[in-house]
Structures are given as C-alpha cells and as structure tokens.
Design a protein around this motif. Sequence first.
Motif, PDB file in Angstrom:
ATOM      1  N   ILE A  96      77.886  38.479 121.292  1.00 33.68           N
ATOM      2  CA  ILE A  96      78.477  39.665 120.683  1.00 33.68           C
ATOM      3  C   ILE A  96      78.425  40.842 121.647  1.00 33.68           C
ATOM      4  CG2 ILE A  96      78.253  41.313 118.788  1.00 33.68           C
ATOM      5  CD1 ILE A  96      77.264  39.064 117.038  1.00 33.68           C
ATOM      6  N   LYS A  97      77.342  40.958 122.397  1.00 39.89           N
ATOM      7  CA  LYS A  97      77.251  42.029 123.389  1.00 39.89           C
ATOM      8  C   LYS A  97      78.354  41.906 124.430  1.00 39.89           C
ATOM      9  CE  LYS A  97      73.957  44.844 122.344  1.00 39.89           C
ATOM     10  NZ  LYS A  97      74.244  46.291 122.159  1.00 39.89           N
ATOM     11  N   LEU A  98      78.624  40.690 124.888  1.00 41.52           N
ATOM     12  CA  LEU A  98      79.705  40.488 125.851  1.00 41.52           C
ATOM     13  C   LEU A  98      81.058  40.820 125.233  1.00 41.52           C
ATOM     14  CD1 LEU A  98      78.475  37.141 127.451  1.00 41.52           C
ATOM     15  CD2 LEU A  98      78.295  39.439 128.407  1.00 41.52           C
ATOM     16  N   ALA A  99      81.249  40.477 123.956  1.00 41.89           N
ATOM     17  CA  ALA A  99      82.507  40.799 123.288  1.00 41.89           C
ATOM     18  C   ALA A  99      82.652  42.303 123.073  1.00 41.89           C
ATOM     19  CB  ALA A  99      82.594  40.057 121.962  1.00 41.89           C
ATOM     20  N   GLN A 100      81.551  42.989 122.799  1.00 38.79           N
ATOM     21  CA  GLN A 100      81.611  44.442 122.655  1.00 38.79           C
ATOM     22  C   GLN A 100      82.022  45.104 123.962  1.00 38.79           C
ATOM     23  OE1 GLN A 100      77.727  45.498 121.224  1.00 38.79           O
ATOM     24  NE2 GLN A 100      78.161  44.909 119.100  1.00 38.79           N
ATOM     25  N   TRP A 101      81.518  44.576 125.063  1.00 33.73           N
ATOM     26  CA  TRP A 101      81.950  45.109 126.359  1.00 33.73           C
ATOM     27  C   TRP A 101      83.423  44.822 126.589  1.00 33.73           C
ATOM     28  CZ3 TRP A 101      83.727  42.026 130.440  1.00 33.73           C
ATOM     29  CH2 TRP A 101      83.995  42.718 131.629  1.00 33.73           C
ATOM     30  N   ALA A 102      83.891  43.626 126.240  1.00 34.78           N
ATOM     31  CA  ALA A 102      85.302  43.283 126.428  1.00 34.78           C
ATOM     32  C   ALA A 102      86.207  44.144 125.551  1.00 34.78           C
ATOM     33  CB  ALA A 102      85.522  41.800 126.117  1.00 34.78           C
ATOM     34  N   ALA A 103      85.711  44.566 124.375  1.00 40.59           N
ATOM     35  CA  ALA A 103      86.532  45.383 123.483  1.00 40.59           C
ATOM     36  C   ALA A 103      86.825  46.757 124.065  1.00 40.59           C
ATOM     37  CB  ALA A 103      85.847  45.528 122.131  1.00 40.59           C
ATOM     38  N   THR A 104      86.011  47.216 125.010  1.00 39.01           N
ATOM     39  CA  THR A 104      86.226  48.522 125.623  1.00 39.01           C
ATOM     40  C   THR A 104      87.036  48.446 126.910  1.00 39.01           C
ATOM     41  OG1 THR A 104      84.135  48.375 126.863  1.00 39.01           O
ATOM     42  CG2 THR A 104      84.055  49.338 124.653  1.00 39.01           C
ATOM     43  N   ARG A 105      87.408  47.249 127.331  1.00 39.72           N
ATOM     44  CA  ARG A 105      88.135  47.082 128.595  1.00 39.72           C
ATOM     45  C   ARG A 105      89.560  46.595 128.333  1.00 39.72           C
ATOM     46  NH1 ARG A 105      85.220  47.439 133.185  1.00 39.72           N
ATOM     47  NH2 ARG A 105      87.354  47.773 133.936  1.00 39.72           N
ATOM     48  N   GLU A 106      90.387  47.522 127.854  1.00 43.24           N
ATOM     49  CA  GLU A 106      91.788  47.189 127.651  1.00 43.24           C
ATOM     50  C   GLU A 106      92.539  47.041 128.958  1.00 43.24           C
ATOM     51  OE1 GLU A 106      93.598  49.976 125.059  1.00 43.24           O
ATOM     52  OE2 GLU A 106      92.366  49.442 123.318  1.00 43.24           O
ATOM     53  N   ASP A 107      91.922  47.462 130.056  1.00 41.82           N
ATOM     54  CA  ASP A 107      92.560  47.273 131.357  1.00 41.82           C
ATOM     55  C   ASP A 107      92.362  45.855 131.889  1.00 41.82           C
ATOM     56  OD1 ASP A 107      89.832  47.816 131.473  1.00 41.82           O
ATOM     57  OD2 ASP A 107      89.955  48.476 133.571  1.00 41.82           O
ATOM     58  N   LEU A 108      91.453  45.092 131.298  1.00 41.40           N
ATOM     59  CA  LEU A 108      91.190  43.724 131.752  1.00 41.40           C
ATOM     60  C   LEU A 108      91.663  42.668 130.768  1.00 41.40           C
ATOM     61  CD1 LEU A 108      87.575  44.137 133.208  1.00 41.40           C
ATOM     62  CD2 LEU A 108      89.741  44.187 134.442  1.00 41.40           C
ATOM     63  N   PHE A 109      91.678  42.991 129.470  1.00 45.53           N
ATOM     64  CA  PHE A 109      92.003  42.006 128.447  1.00 45.53           C
ATOM     65  C   PHE A 109      93.185  42.484 127.620  1.00 45.53           C
ATOM     66  CE2 PHE A 109      87.439  41.797 129.311  1.00 45.53           C
ATOM     67  CZ  PHE A 109      87.286  40.455 129.632  1.00 45.53           C
ATOM     68  N   PRO A 110      93.918  41.541 127.007  1.00 44.85           N
ATOM     69  CA  PRO A 110      95.060  41.943 126.167  1.00 44.85           C
ATOM     70  C   PRO A 110      94.628  42.807 124.996  1.00 44.85           C
ATOM     71  CG  PRO A 110      95.140  39.594 126.668  1.00 44.85           C
ATOM     72  CD  PRO A 110      93.806  40.082 127.135  1.00 44.85           C
ATOM     73  N   VAL A 111      95.573  43.623 124.517  1.00 41.31           N
ATOM     74  CA  VAL A 111      95.274  44.532 123.414  1.00 41.31           C
ATOM     75  C   VAL A 111      94.922  43.747 122.151  1.00 41.31           C
ATOM     76  CG1 VAL A 111      96.174  46.430 122.020  1.00 41.31           C
ATOM     77  CG2 VAL A 111      96.820  46.234 124.418  1.00 41.31           C
ATOM     78  N   LYS A 112      95.560  42.600 121.939  1.00 46.20           N
ATOM     79  CA  LYS A 112      95.249  41.797 120.756  1.00 46.20           C
ATOM     80  C   LYS A 112      93.799  41.316 120.773  1.00 46.20           C
ATOM     81  CE  LYS A 112      99.953  40.105 119.961  1.00 46.20           C
ATOM     82  NZ  LYS A 112     100.816  38.914 119.826  1.00 46.20           N
ATOM     83  N   VAL A 113      93.310  40.978 121.947  1.00 47.92           N
ATOM     84  CA  VAL A 113      91.927  40.501 122.054  1.00 47.92           C
ATOM     85  C   VAL A 113      90.946  41.640 121.817  1.00 47.92           C
ATOM     86  CG1 VAL A 113      90.255  39.383 123.562  1.00 47.92           C
ATOM     87  CG2 VAL A 113      92.644  38.676 123.617  1.00 47.92           C
TER      88      VAL A 113
END
Length: 341
Positions: A96-113
């Motif tokens: 969940i911590k890794l997913a929380q970090w990914a949720a703040t990086r719209e420059d690296l991951f798609p907006v849907k993710v």
Amino acid sequence: RSLSPPPPPPPYPPPPPPLHHDYRVHSLLHSLQRSKRWWRRLIRAAKRAGYILLISSPLIVAVPAMWLFGDRWPELEDKVWDYLAHIIEKSGPTFIKLAQWAATREDLFPVKVTAKFARLQDRNNPHSWEETEAAIVANLGADWRKKLTAVTEKPIGSGCIAQVHEAEYVVPATGKSTKVAVKVLHPGVLELVEADMDLLKWFVSSLEVIPRVKYLSLGPLVDEFRALLTEQLDMNTEALNLKKLREDFQGHKHVFFPEPFYSTSDILIEQFIDGIPIRTFMTRDTKVGSWVTRGNLPTAGPPRLLLRFLCFFSFSPQRTPTPPARNCARRNIRRRRRTSA
C-alpha cells in the motif's frame, strides 16, 4: 588450663567448572535460538509469498485480456485496475505504501492508475472496533472512558498502518475537554511488514547474483525503505516529530501542527485539526503556481514555507527531528520483538 583445639577450617567450595564449557553451552544455545528465528522468518516469508501469488494469479489472465480486448470493452480496463487496487489493499502496508507513492506520480503512471490508487491514501479496510477498544484498554487502562469521551466507533480515516477515530480528551494538565484524533495501530501490522521486508530482501539478494543488477545497489535501497517504514510503526516517533515541528514553526501564521497529548507505541492522541489533502490541489490539470493563488492559501506562504523547511530544518543535523525519533522507533521495535518471542 588445657586449650581446646582450634575448629577445623570451613570446607572450600568446589572449584567452578572451566569457563570454556559454559561458553560452549551458551554459544550452542545462542546458535539454536538464531536458527529457530531464521526458520520462523523463512516459513513466515514463504506463507506470505504464497498468499500474494494466490490473490494476484487472476492478473495473469486479466492483464493480457485487457491489452487484447481493451478497445472493444473499455470497462474491462477499469475492472482490472480496480482488482489491482483490491489486491494491493489485501497485500498489506508495504504494498500500500508503494501504491500511495505511485498515486502521487502522474508523470510516471497513467491517470487511471493513479486515480484508483488515490483511495488507498486514507480509505483502506479498517479493523474492528473491538480491536481498537482492546488497544485503548491496554494503553490507557480499564478506566479509559474517564479520559476519552464521545469516541466514534467508526473511524474517520484508515491508512495502511493505523486508523483514526474522533473523540474528546480530558487534558490532565488543564482538566478541560478538547477535540482529538485517536490514532490506533492496526493489529499484526508489525509482523506483516517484517515478513514483506524479509521477502523483498531475499528477492533482491537473488537478483544481485546477476553482475549488472549488483551495480544498482538495490540492497541499500531496501534497507532504507525498511528503516523508513519501521519508523512509522511506532506512534511515539510521530509524537516526537510533531513536538519538534511545533517548536520549529512556533508563531508561523499559516502553518499548524497538531499537539500530541498522549502516545505509546500503539496509539497516539493528538489535537484534531480539519484540513484538505494536498492532492486536492495537485492534479494533472493544476499547476503549482495556480493552486497557490486560488484564495485557499496565501500567495507568498507556500514558497517561503518550502524554503524555510528545506533549507533551515531538513538540512540542519542539529535541528532535524529524525535521529532521536528513529532511535526511539528502533528501540520499541526491538522491545516488541523480544516480548513476542
């Protein structure tokens, strides 16, 4: 006059056994204890790996189907990302911590993710009220209702490590009742984090057999991530950091930190302050310069605050609150390990 013979000398105690004998026995027992702990950690990590593989196995079919038939059935992609967020939520705090970090990086991951992962910030599955009450009783005593009143049984927020309840707390120094947030650690979260870290460490060690991967220095990254995550498992650490931040920003017009009233390794009672998550402002279609001038925040406040925090506090080893908090967290984690063993 005849003199009686002197009493016989007291018998000397038997000589102690050779020291090398005690040392060998102690060394053998220590080795057996270490071996027992190692096997326990190995079995725990194996069970953890099996559980994660089991719940994520449907993705082996779902992800290729999404790539092949996503244009024909757009709702299939949403279902896959929803299930991925569900898997991460079931996998525990590390993922969940890794997913929380990914949720703040719209420059690296798609907006849907990032949109699917955003709910993992504060809307995770909470534990039951019975477990929360048991933690409060263990830390505040059986008469805890004299100190905490109007406690909401339903949490107002639940993260991957703890959940928050709203309540009224009678401050011992003043005797007045004030609105507080009661942060309670999830039960069993320490064991989950330790199992995940062991699994991740062994996985990285197996990858470092490859010469090119070894130069990436993944091992130190895992150790640093483990240290950062371990700090968050102790509510005393958060209380120490809050006290330090309140001292550093005392008198600031636009920055407020909640006052911690009571803390142990499992719960934290702090001042309740309403706020808006920063992700409300920081979206893809919102630039940093625009959300500052919306009227929600002063124009000159955030830039000066950022420079003040980075240049004066974070880079000054004398005033950084992290080292004592980290040492306190490590001591409490070791104490809880010895108690559980």
